[in-house]
Scaffold this motif. Structure first.
Motif, PDB file in Angstrom:
ATOM      1  N   HIS A 140       0.750  -1.163   0.110  1.00 36.12           N
ATOM      2  CA  HIS A 140       0.222  -0.033  -0.092  1.00 36.12           C
ATOM      3  C   HIS A 140       1.018   1.111  -0.165  1.00 36.12           C
ATOM      4  O   HIS A 140       0.584   2.232  -0.877  1.00 36.12           O
ATOM      5  CB  HIS A 140      -0.881  -0.062   1.186  1.00 36.12           C
ATOM      6  CG  HIS A 140      -1.726   1.155   1.452  1.00 36.12           C
ATOM      7  ND1 HIS A 140      -2.460   1.966   0.619  1.00 36.12           N
ATOM      8  CD2 HIS A 140      -1.871   1.999   2.609  1.00 36.12           C
ATOM      9  CE1 HIS A 140      -3.136   3.110   1.203  1.00 36.12           C
ATOM     10  NE2 HIS A 140      -2.515   3.003   2.362  1.00 36.12           N
ATOM     11  N   HIS A 192       1.916   6.598   7.953  1.00 34.20           N
ATOM     12  CA  HIS A 192       0.605   6.955   8.104  1.00 34.20           C
ATOM     13  C   HIS A 192      -0.475   5.850   8.695  1.00 34.20           C
ATOM     14  O   HIS A 192      -1.605   6.159   9.172  1.00 34.20           O
ATOM     15  CB  HIS A 192      -0.173   7.545   6.879  1.00 34.20           C
ATOM     16  CG  HIS A 192      -0.579   6.712   5.875  1.00 34.20           C
ATOM     17  ND1 HIS A 192       0.128   5.941   4.929  1.00 34.20           N
ATOM     18  CD2 HIS A 192      -1.813   6.236   5.348  1.00 34.20           C
ATOM     19  CE1 HIS A 192      -0.348   5.128   4.207  1.00 34.20           C
ATOM     20  NE2 HIS A 192      -1.835   5.414   4.494  1.00 34.20           N
ATOM     21  N   ASP A 193      -0.180   4.669   8.557  1.00 35.33           N
ATOM     22  CA  ASP A 193      -1.034   3.538   9.060  1.00 35.33           C
ATOM     23  C   ASP A 193      -0.588   2.888  10.101  1.00 35.33           C
ATOM     24  O   ASP A 193      -1.275   1.665  10.552  1.00 35.33           O
ATOM     25  CB  ASP A 193      -1.446   2.605   7.858  1.00 35.33           C
ATOM     26  CG  ASP A 193      -2.499   3.253   6.948  1.00 35.33           C
ATOM     27  OD1 ASP A 193      -3.539   4.087   7.512  1.00 35.33           O
ATOM     28  OD2 ASP A 193      -2.568   2.826   5.755  1.00 35.33           O
ATOM     29  N   HIS A 236      -5.056  11.852   7.210  1.00 34.11           N
ATOM     30  CA  HIS A 236      -5.464  11.242   6.159  1.00 34.11           C
ATOM     31  C   HIS A 236      -6.510  10.565   5.803  1.00 34.11           C
ATOM     32  O   HIS A 236      -6.892  10.158   4.688  1.00 34.11           O
ATOM     33  CB  HIS A 236      -4.010  10.288   5.787  1.00 34.11           C
ATOM     34  CG  HIS A 236      -4.259   9.133   6.516  1.00 34.11           C
ATOM     35  ND1 HIS A 236      -3.732   8.854   8.001  1.00 34.11           N
ATOM     36  CD2 HIS A 236      -4.786   7.775   6.423  1.00 34.11           C
ATOM     37  CE1 HIS A 236      -4.073   7.500   8.277  1.00 34.11           C
ATOM     38  NE2 HIS A 236      -4.685   6.721   7.126  1.00 34.11           N
ATOM     39  N   ASP A 277      -4.058   8.218  -0.773  1.00 37.35           N
ATOM     40  CA  ASP A 277      -4.436   7.044  -0.116  1.00 37.35           C
ATOM     41  C   ASP A 277      -6.072   6.926  -0.620  1.00 37.35           C
ATOM     42  O   ASP A 277      -6.428   5.760  -0.799  1.00 37.35           O
ATOM     43  CB  ASP A 277      -4.748   7.628   1.355  1.00 37.35           C
ATOM     44  CG  ASP A 277      -4.870   6.467   2.300  1.00 37.35           C
ATOM     45  OD1 ASP A 277      -4.132   5.356   2.333  1.00 37.35           O
ATOM     46  OD2 ASP A 277      -5.723   6.565   3.305  1.00 37.35           O
TER      47      ASP A 277
HETATM   48 FE   LIG Z   1      -3.442   4.288   4.115  1.00 29.44          FE
END
Ligand SMILES: [Fe+2]
Ligand SMILES: [Fe+2]
Length: 189
Positions: free
Chosen positions: A21, A50-51, A99, A119
């Motif tokens: 991703h 970010h995740d 995000h 995203d």
């Molecule tokens: Fe993401």
């Protein structure tokens, strides 16, 4: 923490799912940001981190919502010991915190819009479908429902003109795929 370690831990904590991703998001940002003046270094960190708040390591109770806030907290701790300009650190944290498509973007930084739109685009098109089917459950009707919900969740939230153009192409692909799927499943899916 250096970049190599961040890459390694992204795989270790988030698996290939997350690593792949991030690679797509970075490529999308490169396309969306062509000709723009932005902090590419900050975007690199924001894309990778970010995740992280969704990884079991940082979300032991498997809470569905709010991973962007947990990701920000993880990144904050990590960045504290790193030599990056203060402005870059601020960009990274704001981009991460804003995000998710279920929250509104309150950041003025261009980099936050780049991460967010990239995203979102990853939920659209063939890749958007593939992701939902890979995520499961082993129930195609449910996977279709999830893909459509994500599609509708991100569509009106894109802000960059180039992202909107790419989204239009991906939307057409996605809808065509879903239509054909419906035909080939005799209307069941
Ligand atoms: Fe993401
Ligand atoms: Fe996310």
């Amino acid at each position: 923490m250096n970049k190599q370690k961040i890459k390694r831990l992204t795989v270790e904590y988030g698996g290939q799912w997350s690593y792949q991703h991030v690679q797509r998001v970075l490529n999308l940002i490169r396309l969306l940001g062509e000709g723009m003046n932005y902090d590419a270094e900050a975007v690199w960190y924001a894309a990778y981190l970010h995740d992280w708040g969704a990884f079991p390591q940082f979300n032991p109770d498997r809470v569905e919502l709010g991973h962007e806030i947990r990701s920000r907290q993880v990144a904050e701790t990590m960045l504290a010991g790193m030599e990056l300009p203060d402005r870059s650190k601020k960009i990274i944290l704001e981009a991460i915190e804003n995000h998710d498509y279920r929250s509104d973007n309150r950041s003025q930084f261009m980099e936050a819009a780049l991460l967010r739109d990239a995203d979102f685009l990853d939920f659209l098109g063939f890749i958007g479908i593939a992701r939902e089917f890979a995520r499961g459950p082993k129930d195609m009707k449910e996977c279709c429902k999830q893909a459509v919900a994500r599609r509708d969740g991100v569509l009106n939230k894109l802000t960059l003109p180039r992202a909107k153009e790419m989204a239009a192409v991906r939307l057409a692909e996605m809808n065509d795929f879903l239509e054909r799927l419906k035909q080939e499943s005799f209307g069941y899916l």
